[in-house]
Design an enzyme around this catalytic site. Structure first.
Site, PDB file in Angstrom:
ATOM      1  N   LEU A 126      30.471  33.414  38.708  1.00  0.00           N
ATOM      2  CA  LEU A 126      31.062  34.430  39.576  1.00  0.00           C
ATOM      3  C   LEU A 126      32.426  34.896  39.071  1.00  0.00           C
ATOM      4  O   LEU A 126      33.084  35.711  39.719  1.00  0.00           O
ATOM      5  CB  LEU A 126      31.194  33.895  41.009  1.00  0.00           C
ATOM      6  CG  LEU A 126      29.875  33.492  41.674  1.00  0.00           C
ATOM      7  CD1 LEU A 126      30.126  32.933  43.065  1.00  0.00           C
ATOM      8  CD2 LEU A 126      28.922  34.669  41.762  1.00  0.00           C
ATOM      9  N   PHE A 127      32.852  34.388  37.915  1.00  0.00           N
ATOM     10  CA  PHE A 127      33.982  34.921  37.151  1.00  0.00           C
ATOM     11  C   PHE A 127      35.302  34.957  37.917  1.00  0.00           C
ATOM     12  O   PHE A 127      36.132  35.837  37.689  1.00  0.00           O
ATOM     13  CB  PHE A 127      33.659  36.328  36.625  1.00  0.00           C
ATOM     14  CG  PHE A 127      32.267  36.476  36.100  1.00  0.00           C
ATOM     15  CD1 PHE A 127      31.774  35.583  35.165  1.00  0.00           C
ATOM     16  CD2 PHE A 127      31.421  37.472  36.558  1.00  0.00           C
ATOM     17  CE1 PHE A 127      30.475  35.691  34.677  1.00  0.00           C
ATOM     18  CE2 PHE A 127      30.130  37.598  36.080  1.00  0.00           C
ATOM     19  CZ  PHE A 127      29.656  36.704  35.138  1.00  0.00           C
ATOM     20  N   CYS A 128      35.537  33.991  38.803  1.00  0.00           N
ATOM     21  CA  CYS A 128      36.765  33.960  39.607  1.00  0.00           C
ATOM     22  C   CYS A 128      36.996  35.292  40.324  1.00  0.00           C
ATOM     23  O   CYS A 128      38.134  35.734  40.514  1.00  0.00           O
ATOM     24  CB  CYS A 128      37.980  33.598  38.755  1.00  0.00           C
ATOM     25  SG  CYS A 128      37.969  31.893  38.194  1.00  0.00           S
ATOM     26  N   ALA A 129      35.888  35.919  40.700  1.00  0.00           N
ATOM     27  CA  ALA A 129      35.937  37.155  41.484  1.00  0.00           C
ATOM     28  C   ALA A 129      34.766  37.099  42.461  1.00  0.00           C
ATOM     29  O   ALA A 129      33.929  37.997  42.513  1.00  0.00           O
ATOM     30  CB  ALA A 129      35.848  38.378  40.579  1.00  0.00           C
ATOM     31  N   HIS A 144      40.614  36.357  41.507  1.00  0.00           N
ATOM     32  CA  HIS A 144      41.301  35.454  42.436  1.00  0.00           C
ATOM     33  C   HIS A 144      42.800  35.360  42.157  1.00  0.00           C
ATOM     34  O   HIS A 144      43.588  35.062  43.059  1.00  0.00           O
ATOM     35  CB  HIS A 144      40.679  34.058  42.361  1.00  0.00           C
ATOM     36  CG  HIS A 144      39.258  34.028  42.851  1.00  0.00           C
ATOM     37  ND1 HIS A 144      38.455  32.922  42.731  1.00  0.00           N
ATOM     38  CD2 HIS A 144      38.496  34.973  43.470  1.00  0.00           C
ATOM     39  CE1 HIS A 144      37.263  33.181  43.236  1.00  0.00           C
ATOM     40  NE2 HIS A 144      37.264  34.416  43.683  1.00  0.00           N
TER      41      HIS A 144
END
Length: 462
Positions: free
Chosen positions: A383-386, A138
Protein backbone atom coordinates in the site's frame (compact mmCIF):
# COMPACT_ATOMS: atom_id res chain seq x y z
CA UNK A 1 33.79 29.94 -1.31
CA UNK A 2 36.62 29.83 1.19
CA UNK A 3 40.10 28.47 0.75
CA UNK A 4 39.22 25.70 3.20
CA UNK A 5 36.48 24.44 0.90
CA UNK A 6 38.65 24.69 -2.19
CA UNK A 7 40.91 21.94 -0.84
CA UNK A 8 38.06 19.44 -0.98
CA UNK A 9 36.36 20.70 -4.13
CA UNK A 10 39.63 20.58 -6.05
CA UNK A 11 40.02 16.95 -5.02
CA UNK A 12 36.45 16.29 -6.17
CA UNK A 13 36.72 18.03 -9.51
CA UNK A 14 38.11 15.24 -11.66
CA UNK A 15 35.82 12.55 -10.30
CA UNK A 16 32.78 14.77 -10.33
CA UNK A 17 32.71 15.91 -13.95
CA UNK A 18 29.12 16.09 -15.12
CA UNK A 19 28.01 12.86 -16.83
CA UNK A 20 26.54 12.77 -20.28
CA UNK A 21 22.75 13.07 -20.14
CA UNK A 22 21.83 11.30 -23.41
CA UNK A 23 21.62 7.98 -21.57
CA UNK A 24 21.14 7.00 -17.94
CA UNK A 25 23.26 8.78 -15.36
CA UNK A 26 25.83 6.44 -13.77
CA UNK A 27 24.58 5.06 -10.47
CA UNK A 28 26.03 2.68 -7.91
CA UNK A 29 24.87 -0.91 -8.31
CA UNK A 30 24.40 -0.72 -12.06
CA UNK A 31 26.58 -3.82 -12.54
CA UNK A 32 25.44 -5.82 -9.50
CA UNK A 33 24.31 -9.36 -10.33
CA UNK A 34 21.77 -11.36 -8.32
CA UNK A 35 20.94 -15.08 -8.31
CA UNK A 36 17.73 -16.45 -9.82
CA UNK A 37 15.79 -19.32 -8.24
CA UNK A 38 15.67 -20.95 -11.66
CA UNK A 39 19.48 -20.95 -11.86
CA UNK A 40 22.17 -18.56 -12.94
CA UNK A 41 22.56 -14.85 -12.31
CA UNK A 42 21.37 -11.65 -13.95
CA UNK A 43 22.18 -7.96 -13.64
CA UNK A 44 19.80 -6.52 -11.06
CA UNK A 45 17.10 -4.23 -12.42
CA UNK A 46 16.45 -1.67 -9.66
CA UNK A 47 12.91 -0.44 -10.34
CA UNK A 48 11.99 0.80 -6.87
CA UNK A 49 13.28 4.37 -7.17
CA UNK A 50 10.18 5.76 -5.45
CA UNK A 51 11.29 4.08 -2.21
CA UNK A 52 15.02 4.84 -2.43
CA UNK A 53 16.91 5.73 -5.57
CA UNK A 54 20.42 4.35 -6.08
CA UNK A 55 23.21 6.80 -5.34
CA UNK A 56 24.61 8.66 -8.30
CA UNK A 57 28.22 7.70 -8.98
CA UNK A 58 28.94 11.42 -9.03
CA UNK A 59 27.62 11.76 -5.46
CA UNK A 60 29.64 8.79 -4.25
CA UNK A 61 32.82 10.18 -5.82
CA UNK A 62 32.26 13.61 -4.30
CA UNK A 63 31.72 12.12 -0.85
CA UNK A 64 34.78 9.88 -1.20
CA UNK A 65 36.92 12.88 -2.17
CA UNK A 66 35.68 14.85 0.83
CA UNK A 67 35.81 12.03 3.40
CA UNK A 68 39.51 12.48 4.38
CA UNK A 69 38.73 16.11 5.21
CA UNK A 70 35.76 15.21 7.46
CA UNK A 71 35.64 17.10 10.74
CA UNK A 72 33.24 18.52 13.33
CA UNK A 73 30.85 21.22 12.12
CA UNK A 74 30.38 24.64 13.78
CA UNK A 75 32.45 23.61 16.77
CA UNK A 76 36.13 23.41 15.94
CA UNK A 77 38.95 25.85 15.27
CA UNK A 78 41.02 23.29 13.39
CA UNK A 79 41.52 23.19 9.66
CA UNK A 80 39.27 20.20 9.01
CA UNK A 81 36.50 21.55 11.23
CA UNK A 82 36.60 24.88 9.44
CA UNK A 83 36.59 23.16 6.06
CA UNK A 84 33.67 20.92 7.05
CA UNK A 85 31.72 23.90 8.35
CA UNK A 86 32.27 25.75 5.08
CA UNK A 87 31.21 22.66 3.14
CA UNK A 88 28.07 22.29 5.25
CA UNK A 89 27.02 25.92 4.85
CA UNK A 90 27.89 26.00 1.14
CA UNK A 91 25.65 22.94 0.76
CA UNK A 92 22.82 25.02 2.22
CA UNK A 93 23.43 27.63 -0.51
CA UNK A 94 23.49 24.93 -3.20
CA UNK A 95 20.14 23.51 -2.05
CA UNK A 96 18.59 26.98 -1.94
CA UNK A 97 19.73 27.57 -5.53
CA UNK A 98 18.43 24.14 -6.59
CA UNK A 99 15.00 25.03 -5.18
CA UNK A 100 15.10 28.64 -6.45
CA UNK A 101 14.37 29.89 -2.95
CA UNK A 102 13.56 33.49 -2.08
CA UNK A 103 16.33 35.54 -0.42
CA UNK A 104 14.51 35.47 2.94
CA UNK A 105 13.89 31.71 2.94
CA UNK A 106 15.68 29.32 5.29
CA UNK A 107 17.04 25.89 4.39
CA UNK A 108 16.88 23.53 7.37
CA UNK A 109 18.58 20.15 7.13
CA UNK A 110 16.62 17.23 8.57
CA UNK A 111 16.68 13.44 8.35
CA UNK A 112 14.01 12.99 5.65
CA UNK A 113 10.76 14.32 4.21
CA UNK A 114 8.94 12.76 7.15
CA UNK A 115 11.23 14.55 9.59
CA UNK A 116 10.84 17.83 7.70
CA UNK A 117 7.06 17.75 7.84
CA UNK A 118 7.05 16.73 11.50
CA UNK A 119 9.35 19.71 12.15
CA UNK A 120 6.90 22.02 10.40
CA UNK A 121 4.00 20.46 12.31
CA UNK A 122 5.82 21.20 15.57
CA UNK A 123 6.26 24.82 14.45
CA UNK A 124 2.60 25.51 13.63
CA UNK A 125 1.13 28.52 15.42
CA UNK A 126 -1.55 27.90 18.02
CA UNK A 127 -5.00 27.09 16.64
CA UNK A 128 -3.66 26.43 13.14
CA UNK A 129 -5.98 24.63 10.73
CA UNK A 130 -4.43 22.08 8.38
CA UNK A 131 -5.93 20.90 5.09
CA UNK A 132 -4.58 17.73 3.51
CA UNK A 133 -5.89 15.40 0.82
CA UNK A 134 -6.41 11.74 1.74
CA UNK A 135 -4.19 10.93 -1.24
CA UNK A 136 -1.02 11.99 0.56
CA UNK A 137 1.86 9.76 1.61
CA UNK A 138 1.75 9.08 5.35
CA UNK A 139 4.72 11.45 5.76
CA UNK A 140 2.44 14.35 4.92
CA UNK A 141 -0.86 12.81 6.05
CA UNK A 142 0.00 12.00 9.67
CA UNK A 143 2.22 14.65 11.35
CA UNK A 144 -0.56 17.13 12.13
CA UNK A 145 -2.06 15.42 15.18
CA UNK A 146 -2.19 18.46 17.48
CA UNK A 147 -3.70 20.74 14.86
CA UNK A 148 -7.27 20.97 13.61
CA UNK A 149 -7.04 18.80 10.50
CA UNK A 150 -9.47 18.62 7.59
CA UNK A 151 -8.92 15.59 5.37
CA UNK A 152 -10.08 16.18 1.80
CA UNK A 153 -11.48 13.41 -0.40
CA UNK A 154 -9.47 12.13 -3.34
CA UNK A 155 -10.09 14.27 -6.43
CA UNK A 156 -10.44 12.69 -9.85
CA UNK A 157 -9.06 15.59 -11.90
CA UNK A 158 -6.54 18.37 -11.18
CA UNK A 159 -9.35 20.88 -11.51
CA UNK A 160 -11.40 19.01 -8.94
CA UNK A 161 -8.42 19.12 -6.57
CA UNK A 162 -8.31 22.91 -6.80
CA UNK A 163 -12.08 23.27 -6.46
CA UNK A 164 -12.17 20.91 -3.46
CA UNK A 165 -9.49 22.93 -1.69
CA UNK A 166 -11.16 26.24 -2.49
CA UNK A 167 -14.47 25.04 -1.02
CA UNK A 168 -12.80 23.73 2.12
CA UNK A 169 -10.87 26.96 2.68
CA UNK A 170 -13.93 29.11 2.01
CA UNK A 171 -15.86 27.14 4.65
CA UNK A 172 -13.16 27.30 7.32
CA UNK A 173 -13.58 29.33 10.44
CA UNK A 174 -12.56 32.87 9.46
CA UNK A 175 -9.79 33.32 11.97
CA UNK A 176 -6.35 32.02 12.77
CA UNK A 177 -3.60 30.60 10.60
CA UNK A 178 -4.10 27.80 8.10
CA UNK A 179 -1.78 25.44 6.24
CA UNK A 180 -2.34 23.30 3.15
CA UNK A 181 -0.13 20.27 2.59
CA UNK A 182 0.05 18.75 -0.88
CA UNK A 183 2.26 16.39 -2.82
CA UNK A 184 3.97 17.39 -6.04
CA UNK A 185 3.87 13.92 -7.60
CA UNK A 186 2.01 10.93 -6.21
CA UNK A 187 4.16 8.12 -4.85
CA UNK A 188 1.42 5.69 -6.00
CA UNK A 189 0.34 6.86 -9.45
CA UNK A 190 3.22 9.19 -10.35
CA UNK A 191 0.71 11.82 -11.43
CA UNK A 192 1.69 15.48 -11.15
CA UNK A 193 -0.51 17.65 -8.96
CA UNK A 194 -1.50 21.26 -9.83
CA UNK A 195 0.78 22.76 -7.19
CA UNK A 196 0.86 26.31 -8.54
CA UNK A 197 -2.94 26.46 -8.76
CA UNK A 198 -3.34 24.97 -5.28
CA UNK A 199 -0.86 27.52 -3.91
CA UNK A 200 -2.84 30.34 -5.50
CA UNK A 201 -6.05 29.00 -3.94
CA UNK A 202 -4.41 28.70 -0.53
CA UNK A 203 -3.04 32.23 -0.59
CA UNK A 204 -6.31 33.67 -1.86
CA UNK A 205 -7.95 32.35 1.31
CA UNK A 206 -5.19 33.48 3.66
CA UNK A 207 -3.57 30.05 4.06
CA UNK A 208 -0.01 28.90 3.57
CA UNK A 209 1.09 25.81 1.67
CA UNK A 210 3.84 23.22 2.06
CA UNK A 211 4.89 21.06 -0.88
CA UNK A 212 5.92 17.45 -0.34
CA UNK A 213 8.44 17.21 -3.19
CA UNK A 214 9.87 13.80 -2.25
CA UNK A 215 8.73 12.29 -5.57
CA UNK A 216 8.85 15.50 -7.61
CA UNK A 217 12.36 16.86 -6.96
CA UNK A 218 14.24 13.83 -8.38
CA UNK A 219 12.31 14.06 -11.66
CA UNK A 220 11.40 17.71 -12.33
CA UNK A 221 12.81 21.13 -11.42
CA UNK A 222 11.19 22.60 -8.31
CA UNK A 223 11.04 26.39 -8.02
CA UNK A 224 9.75 27.76 -4.73
CA UNK A 225 9.30 31.15 -6.37
CA UNK A 226 7.54 29.96 -9.52
CA UNK A 227 5.20 27.59 -7.68
CA UNK A 228 4.75 30.23 -4.96
CA UNK A 229 4.77 27.69 -2.14
CA UNK A 230 5.67 28.66 1.40
CA UNK A 231 7.74 25.56 2.16
CA UNK A 232 9.09 22.55 0.33
CA UNK A 233 10.27 19.27 1.83
CA UNK A 234 12.20 16.41 0.24
CA UNK A 235 14.53 13.52 1.06
CA UNK A 236 18.08 12.93 -0.08
CA UNK A 237 17.64 9.18 -0.48
CA UNK A 238 15.08 9.69 -3.24
CA UNK A 239 17.33 12.30 -4.90
CA UNK A 240 20.20 9.83 -5.50
CA UNK A 241 21.92 10.91 -2.25
CA UNK A 242 22.37 8.32 0.53
CA UNK A 243 23.21 8.83 4.23
CA UNK A 244 19.82 9.87 5.61
CA UNK A 245 19.35 13.61 5.18
CA UNK A 246 16.40 15.74 4.17
CA UNK A 247 15.43 19.35 3.61
CA UNK A 248 12.75 21.75 4.78
CA UNK A 249 13.09 25.05 2.93
CA UNK A 250 10.90 28.12 2.97
CA UNK A 251 9.54 30.94 5.09
CA UNK A 252 11.46 31.62 8.28
CA UNK A 253 8.86 33.26 10.52
CA UNK A 254 6.97 30.24 11.88
CA UNK A 255 10.25 28.38 12.31
CA UNK A 256 11.88 31.28 14.16
CA UNK A 257 8.90 31.70 16.49
CA UNK A 258 8.59 28.00 17.37
CA UNK A 259 10.44 26.19 20.11
CA UNK A 260 13.42 24.27 18.73
CA UNK A 261 12.47 20.93 17.21
CA UNK A 262 15.28 19.39 19.29
CA UNK A 263 16.78 21.06 22.36
CA UNK A 264 20.54 20.88 22.63
CA UNK A 265 23.89 22.07 21.41
CA UNK A 266 23.87 23.94 18.13
CA UNK A 267 20.30 25.16 18.56
CA UNK A 268 21.23 27.30 21.57
CA UNK A 269 23.01 30.61 21.17
CA UNK A 270 23.46 31.35 24.87
CA UNK A 271 22.77 29.36 28.07
CA UNK A 272 23.15 30.77 31.59
CA UNK A 273 22.33 29.59 35.09
CA UNK A 274 19.73 31.51 37.07
CA UNK A 275 19.89 32.29 40.75
CA UNK A 276 16.94 29.95 41.36
CA UNK A 277 18.98 27.06 39.99
CA UNK A 278 17.41 26.84 36.54
CA UNK A 279 18.80 27.91 33.20
CA UNK A 280 17.95 30.64 30.72
CA UNK A 281 18.36 29.79 27.05
CA UNK A 282 18.62 32.08 24.06
CA UNK A 283 17.92 30.06 20.90
CA UNK A 284 19.28 30.78 17.45
CA UNK A 285 16.93 32.44 14.99
CA UNK A 286 18.69 30.95 11.96
CA UNK A 287 18.22 27.43 10.58
CA UNK A 288 20.49 26.24 13.40
CA UNK A 289 17.52 26.67 15.75
CA UNK A 290 16.14 23.35 14.45
CA UNK A 291 19.44 21.56 13.77
CA UNK A 292 20.54 20.65 17.30
CA UNK A 293 23.29 18.09 17.74
CA UNK A 294 26.16 17.19 15.44
CA UNK A 295 24.83 17.53 11.91
CA UNK A 296 25.03 14.85 9.24
CA UNK A 297 27.58 16.69 7.13
CA UNK A 298 28.14 13.69 4.82
CA UNK A 299 24.41 13.38 4.17
CA UNK A 300 24.03 17.11 3.62
CA UNK A 301 26.98 17.22 1.23
CA UNK A 302 25.57 14.26 -0.70
CA UNK A 303 22.30 16.15 -1.21
CA UNK A 304 24.19 19.19 -2.49
CA UNK A 305 26.23 16.99 -4.82
CA UNK A 306 23.06 15.39 -6.21
CA UNK A 307 21.50 18.82 -6.73
CA UNK A 308 24.53 19.93 -8.74
CA UNK A 309 24.61 16.70 -10.76
CA UNK A 310 20.95 16.92 -11.77
CA UNK A 311 21.25 20.58 -12.71
CA UNK A 312 24.38 19.95 -14.76
CA UNK A 313 22.76 17.01 -16.55
CA UNK A 314 19.84 19.28 -17.39
CA UNK A 315 16.29 18.61 -16.27
CA UNK A 316 14.99 19.14 -19.79
CA UNK A 317 17.07 16.17 -20.96
CA UNK A 318 16.27 14.09 -17.87
CA UNK A 319 12.52 14.69 -18.21
CA UNK A 320 12.56 13.83 -21.92
CA UNK A 321 14.38 10.57 -21.32
CA UNK A 322 12.11 9.63 -18.43
CA UNK A 323 9.02 10.29 -20.56
CA UNK A 324 10.51 7.87 -23.09
CA UNK A 325 10.79 5.20 -20.36
CA UNK A 326 7.29 5.92 -19.06
CA UNK A 327 5.90 5.44 -22.56
CA UNK A 328 7.73 2.10 -22.89
CA UNK A 329 6.26 0.79 -19.65
CA UNK A 330 2.73 2.09 -20.19
CA UNK A 331 2.59 0.83 -23.78
CA UNK A 332 3.88 -2.57 -22.69
CA UNK A 333 1.41 -2.91 -19.82
CA UNK A 334 -1.44 -1.80 -22.08
CA UNK A 335 -0.79 -4.89 -24.20
CA UNK A 336 -1.67 -7.15 -21.24
CA UNK A 337 -5.46 -7.19 -20.69
CA UNK A 338 -5.06 -8.66 -17.19
CA UNK A 339 -3.12 -5.58 -16.03
CA UNK A 340 -4.93 -2.55 -14.62
CA UNK A 341 -2.85 0.60 -14.07
CA UNK A 342 -4.00 2.73 -11.14
CA UNK A 343 -4.77 6.39 -11.76
CA UNK A 344 -6.61 9.30 -10.19
CA UNK A 345 -6.45 11.77 -13.07
CA UNK A 346 -6.64 9.44 -16.10
CA UNK A 347 -4.31 8.12 -18.79
CA UNK A 348 -3.41 11.52 -20.22
CA UNK A 349 -2.27 13.05 -16.91
CA UNK A 350 1.41 14.07 -16.84
CA UNK A 351 3.43 11.94 -14.47
CA UNK A 352 6.87 10.96 -13.25
CA UNK A 353 8.36 7.47 -13.48
CA UNK A 354 6.08 5.88 -10.87
CA UNK A 355 3.41 3.41 -12.04
CA UNK A 356 1.26 1.15 -9.86
CA UNK A 357 -0.92 -1.66 -11.14
CA UNK A 358 -2.73 -4.89 -10.29
CA UNK A 359 -2.92 -8.12 -12.25
CA UNK A 360 -6.13 -10.14 -12.47
CA UNK A 361 -5.81 -13.49 -10.75
CA UNK A 362 -2.60 -12.57 -8.93
CA UNK A 363 -1.95 -11.37 -5.45
CA UNK A 364 0.44 -8.46 -5.88
CA UNK A 365 2.89 -9.78 -3.29
CA UNK A 366 3.13 -13.04 -5.23
CA UNK A 367 3.67 -11.22 -8.52
CA UNK A 368 6.39 -8.97 -7.10
CA UNK A 369 8.15 -11.96 -5.52
CA UNK A 370 8.19 -13.76 -8.86
CA UNK A 371 9.60 -10.68 -10.64
CA UNK A 372 12.45 -10.66 -8.14
CA UNK A 373 13.20 -14.36 -7.80
CA UNK A 374 12.78 -15.36 -11.46
CA UNK A 375 13.84 -12.21 -13.33
CA UNK A 376 16.09 -10.22 -10.99
CA UNK A 377 13.72 -7.24 -11.02
CA UNK A 378 13.15 -5.22 -7.85
CA UNK A 379 9.74 -3.55 -7.54
CA UNK A 380 7.50 -2.75 -4.57
CA UNK A 381 4.19 -4.27 -3.52
CA UNK A 382 1.71 -3.28 -0.84
CA UNK A 383 0.00 0.00 0.00
CA UNK A 384 3.12 2.19 -0.36
CA UNK A 385 2.63 4.18 2.89
CA UNK A 386 -0.40 5.76 1.23
CA UNK A 387 -3.09 3.43 2.56
CA UNK A 388 -6.17 5.67 2.09
CA UNK A 389 -5.23 6.41 -1.54
CA UNK A 390 -4.49 2.80 -2.53
CA UNK A 391 -7.62 1.57 -0.77
CA UNK A 392 -9.63 4.20 -2.66
CA UNK A 393 -8.13 3.08 -5.97
CA UNK A 394 -8.61 -0.65 -5.26
CA UNK A 395 -11.61 -0.69 -2.97
CA UNK A 396 -14.28 -1.13 -5.64
CA UNK A 397 -12.71 -4.18 -7.25
CA UNK A 398 -11.76 -7.20 -5.12
CA UNK A 399 -8.42 -8.69 -6.05
CA UNK A 400 -8.31 -12.46 -6.36
CA UNK A 401 -6.16 -14.12 -3.72
CA UNK A 402 -3.00 -15.72 -5.10
CA UNK A 403 -0.69 -18.27 -3.51
CA UNK A 404 0.78 -15.67 -1.16
CA UNK A 405 -1.14 -13.32 1.10
CA UNK A 406 -0.60 -9.59 1.40
CA UNK A 407 1.05 -8.42 4.62
CA UNK A 408 -1.51 -5.60 5.00
CA UNK A 409 -4.54 -7.91 4.93
CA UNK A 410 -5.93 -8.66 8.38
CA UNK A 411 -7.27 -12.18 9.10
CA UNK A 412 -10.47 -12.68 7.14
CA UNK A 413 -9.94 -9.50 5.09
CA UNK A 414 -9.53 -9.69 1.36
CA UNK A 415 -6.21 -8.60 -0.05
CA UNK A 416 -5.86 -4.98 -1.06
CA UNK A 417 -2.41 -4.38 -2.41
CA UNK A 418 -0.73 -3.34 -5.64
CA UNK A 419 2.58 -3.52 -7.49
CA UNK A 420 4.65 -0.39 -8.08
CA UNK A 421 7.40 0.01 -10.65
CA UNK A 422 9.45 3.20 -10.45
CA UNK A 423 12.52 4.49 -12.24
CA UNK A 424 14.50 7.62 -12.97
CA UNK A 425 17.72 9.18 -14.18
CA UNK A 426 19.82 6.04 -13.65
CA UNK A 427 17.49 3.53 -15.34
CA UNK A 428 18.69 1.96 -18.60
CA UNK A 429 16.18 0.97 -21.30
CA UNK A 430 17.04 -2.70 -20.79
CA UNK A 431 15.63 -2.67 -17.26
CA UNK A 432 12.17 -1.46 -18.29
CA UNK A 433 12.19 -3.72 -21.35
CA UNK A 434 13.00 -6.72 -19.16
CA UNK A 435 10.26 -5.69 -16.74
CA UNK A 436 7.61 -5.48 -19.48
CA UNK A 437 8.73 -8.83 -20.90
CA UNK A 438 8.59 -10.43 -17.46
CA UNK A 439 5.05 -9.14 -16.82
CA UNK A 440 3.89 -10.60 -20.12
CA UNK A 441 5.53 -13.97 -19.41
CA UNK A 442 4.16 -14.26 -15.88
CA UNK A 443 0.63 -13.41 -16.99
CA UNK A 444 0.78 -15.80 -19.96
CA UNK A 445 2.67 -18.74 -18.40
CA UNK A 446 2.48 -18.28 -14.64
CA UNK A 447 5.35 -18.47 -12.18
CA UNK A 448 8.01 -21.13 -12.70
CA UNK A 449 8.54 -21.56 -8.96
CA UNK A 450 6.43 -22.24 -5.90
CA UNK A 451 6.03 -19.48 -3.28
CA UNK A 452 4.88 -19.30 0.32
CA UNK A 453 4.16 -16.63 2.92
CA UNK A 454 6.86 -16.12 5.53
CA UNK A 455 6.53 -13.41 8.20
CA UNK A 456 4.08 -11.54 6.03
CA UNK A 457 6.19 -11.65 2.88
CA UNK A 458 5.83 -13.82 -0.20
CA UNK A 459 9.08 -15.75 -0.73
CA UNK A 460 10.25 -18.63 -2.93
CA UNK A 461 9.57 -22.01 -1.35
CA UNK A 462 12.75 -23.94 -0.68
Amino acid sequence: MSAFLNAATTACATAAEGPACEGPLPVLGRDVTVPLVTGGEVTYAALDYAASAPALQRVWDDVAAYAPYYGSVHRGAGYLSQLSTDLFEQSRVTVAEFLDCRPSDQVVFTRSTTDSLNLLAAALPADCQVFVFETEHHASLLPWGDARVTYLNAPRTPGEAVATLERALADREPYGPALVCVTGASNVTGELWPVKELAAAAHAHGARIVLDAAQLAPHHPVSVRELDVDWVAFSGHKLYAPFGSGVLAGRADWLQEAEPYLAGGGASRKVARREDGGVDVEWHTTAARHEAGSPNVIGVYSIASACRALQEAGFENLVAREEHLIAKVREGLAEVPAVRVLSLFGDDAPRVGVISFVVDGWNSSHFAAALSAEYGIGVRDGLFCAHPLVRTLLGSEPQAQGECGAPEAAPGERSLNAIRVSFGAGTPDEHVERFVGAVKELVADGAKWQYRTEEGRCVPAV
